[in-house]
Design a protein around this motif. Structure first.
Motif, mmCIF file in Angstrom:
data_model
loop_
_atom_site.group_PDB
_atom_site.id
_atom_site.type_symbol
_atom_site.label_atom_id
_atom_site.label_comp_id
_atom_site.label_asym_id
_atom_site.label_seq_id
_atom_site.Cartn_x
_atom_site.Cartn_y
_atom_site.Cartn_z
ATOM 1 N N UNK A 167 0.822 -1.215 0.000
ATOM 2 C CA UNK A 167 0.000 0.000 0.000
ATOM 3 C C UNK A 167 0.854 1.262 0.000
ATOM 4 N N UNK A 168 1.972 1.227 0.705
ATOM 5 C CA UNK A 168 2.828 2.409 0.762
ATOM 6 C C UNK A 168 3.461 2.689 -0.603
ATOM 7 N N UNK A 169 3.950 1.643 -1.269
ATOM 8 C CA UNK A 169 4.554 1.820 -2.590
ATOM 9 C C UNK A 169 3.514 2.243 -3.615
ATOM 10 N N UNK A 170 2.315 1.707 -3.518
ATOM 11 C CA UNK A 170 1.246 2.100 -4.425
ATOM 12 C C UNK A 170 0.883 3.573 -4.237
ATOM 13 N N UNK A 171 0.827 4.024 -2.986
ATOM 14 C CA UNK A 171 0.516 5.427 -2.713
ATOM 15 C C UNK A 171 1.530 6.344 -3.370
ATOM 16 N N UNK A 172 2.817 6.015 -3.226
ATOM 17 C CA UNK A 172 3.872 6.847 -3.799
ATOM 18 C C UNK A 172 3.794 6.879 -5.320
ATOM 19 N N UNK A 173 3.522 5.729 -5.941
ATOM 20 C CA UNK A 173 3.470 5.680 -7.398
ATOM 21 C C UNK A 173 2.240 6.412 -7.933
ATOM 22 N N UNK A 174 1.107 6.277 -7.250
ATOM 23 C CA UNK A 174 -0.082 7.027 -7.660
ATOM 24 C C UNK A 174 0.180 8.531 -7.605
ATOM 25 N N UNK A 175 0.850 8.976 -6.543
ATOM 26 C CA UNK A 175 1.136 10.410 -6.398
ATOM 27 C C UNK A 175 2.067 10.894 -7.501
ATOM 28 N N UNK A 176 3.080 10.104 -7.821
ATOM 29 C CA UNK A 176 4.033 10.501 -8.858
ATOM 30 C C UNK A 176 3.364 10.600 -10.231
#
Length: 496
Positions: free
Chosen positions: A383-392
């Motif tokens: 979930x943390x990696x997905x959050x960062x990629x969505x934001x980018x």
């Protein structure tokens, strides 16, 4: 002995057939290295830099800034070989890609020398020694037409090496668009500093000449508010009241299309060209509707526990977890159970192709239109990696800097239309994918919880799927599993 090679606008992929020159990065007479970016272009997908596969001296450029070129049209010619040239040919001509070798030091060669290279009588040589599997950039041989610096110039002809590149003439609005008065003396050459492609598009669509504006940003950078201010202070329309306005026209000069901005029609309507992002979206959605027999099922779910779980995660410290990331994690877990929906139909072979990796697309609405950035290998991210990629990817979509690779190759799409304040939708599948999960807004509603009426956070989930890849039982099972994970996030512990 130097050879003059022609570099053409390469294949942009994803059915894109044209691009607009935004800014030249090299001048006639500059020495360029292999894979050095030479021009910045804007496609229907993103703004990217095009690397040249040859190293040598730039002898000619084709097209001015703001010109729209089709794939395969000449971009520039490079004299390779001899004492001043770099080793020729990398073959990396796909937009946005290359070896990214350090750029060579640019220097201006004498006009006489460059003119000699242009008039040395050598024909443009084919680049067959440097093939590219994904780009059509090999120049065609033209033994009877050597590069000539004295040829007459037009929007699509080369700028001779013995003369500076002509400045683009200030544009004026067509009928139905306002004329923008000069806010400052017009710049005669060089790129116009603009904060984003969105501002450039706003100016282009409304006939605003950016060279006649004074930017309010740092170092004269032109901001959106500068263009809007110019539009607010514009003069009255060119045509008199009751006079029919001119229709939009397209003039073809060589291989270059120059289009007059849309103007009001005689019936009082406004014609808006279906091009760029909007045109690409229209083509893809039309194809999806023609080819895919889609069906939709939906269910209401109690998202109260999911919202509490997210609040607990964020209260524990560390990077904040987005709701979209949690829903994406639910999607990847559901696709592991129902792989039929992570597939596409090969119509020619009459086969359903199931895919092992989940490349999750998500719909993002921008000022340039709807785009679908893709999170690669979403099934392998927490979930943390997905959050960062969505934001980018969301930020890149907002600024118009997504690369073609970030907009292609999706296998399943997550569509959060709840951000628009609506409960449900029946979206069109993102061709050639097989399904799309839609998420409506999460709002307090009366709900029977543990045998009693209570106010709970309720969301509507919908699944639109290609009925060729599965039947209603599979689609219903997928959607029910997603709803169970939303209502009881602990269900996900089985797949973590």
């Amino acid at each position: 002995m130097a050879q003059v090679l022609e570099f053409k606008l390469p294949d942009l992929g994803e059915g894109l057939t044209e691009a607009e020159i935004v800014r030249w990065l090299v001048q006639v007479g500059d020495v360029v290295a292999v894979d050095q970016p030479v021009v910045e272009v804007e496609t229907a997908k993103a703004m990217v830099e095009v690397p040249c596969p040859y190293g040598g001296v730039v002898t000619a450029r084709f097209g001015e800034e703001g010109t729209e070129l089709p794939v395969g049209a000449p971009l520039l010619t490079v004299a390779v070989g001899g004492s001043t040239a770099e080793p020729e040919g990398s073959g990396n001509v796909l937009v946005g890609y290359g070896t990214q070798a350090p750029a060579a030091r640019r220097r201006r060669v004498r006009a006489a020398a460059a003119g000699t290279a242009a008039h040395n009588g050598h024909a443009r040589q084919p680049a067959s020694a440097h093939p590219s599997a994904t780009a059509s950039a090999s120049p065609s041989a033209s033994a009877s037409a050597p590069a000539s610096a004295s040829a007459p110039m037009s929007a699509a002809t080369a700028t001779p090496a013995s003369a500076p590149a002509p400045a683009r003439a200030p544009s004026s609005a067509s009928a139905g668009h306002a004329r923008v008065a000069a806010a400052a003396p017009a710049h005669t050459e060089g790129p116009v500093p603009v904060i984003s492609p969105l501002v450039r598009k706003l100016a282009r669509d409304n006939g605003v000449d950016l060279r006649r504006l004074t930017g309010s940003g740092p170092d004269g950078l032109i901001l959106r508010c500068d263009v809007e201010a110019a539009l607010r202070t514009a003069a009255a329309p060119d045509h008199a009241v009751g006079e029919p306005a001119a229709s939009p026209t397209t003039t073809t000069v060589g291989q270059t299309r120059v289009r007059t901005p849309a103007a009001s029609s005689a019936q009082g309507g406004v014609r808006i060209p279906l091009k760029g992002v909007r045109g690409a979206v229209a083509d893809k959605l039309s194809r999806s509707r023609r080819e895919i027999p889609d069906a939709t099922c939906w269910v209401d779910a109690d998202a109260t526990e999911l919202m509490r779980a997210r609040a607990a995660m964020n209260a524990a410290g560390g990077p904040k977890i987005s709701l979209l990331a949690l829903l994406a994690r639910v999607c990847t877990a559901a696709l592991a159970r129902f792989p039929e929906l992570n597939s596409y139909v090969d119509t020619e072979a009459r086969e359903v192709v199931r895919l092992e990796h989940v490349h999750l697309g998500f719909a993002a609405q921008t000022e340039r239109g709807l785009v679908v950035p893709v999170v690669r290998d979403a099934h392998a991210r927490d979930a943390e990696a997905l959050t960062a990629e969505f934001a980018r990817l969301t930020e890149a979509a907002r600024t118009g800097t997504l690369t073609p690779g970030e907009l292609t190759g999706g296998t399943f799409t997550l569509n959060n239309y709840g951000v628009f304040g609506v409960d449900g939708s029946t979206p069109i599948i993102n061709h050639p994918e097989a399904a799309m999960l839609g998420v409506g807004r999460i709002v307090p509603r009366p709900w029977v919880h543990e045998g009693e009426l209570a106010v709970r956070q309720v969301v509507q989930l919908s699944l639109t799927f290609d009925h060729r890849v599965c039947d209603g039982g599979t689609a219903g099972g997928f959607l029910r599993y997603v709803a169970d994970c939303v209502e009881q996030p602990a269900v996900l512990l089985r797949t973590l």
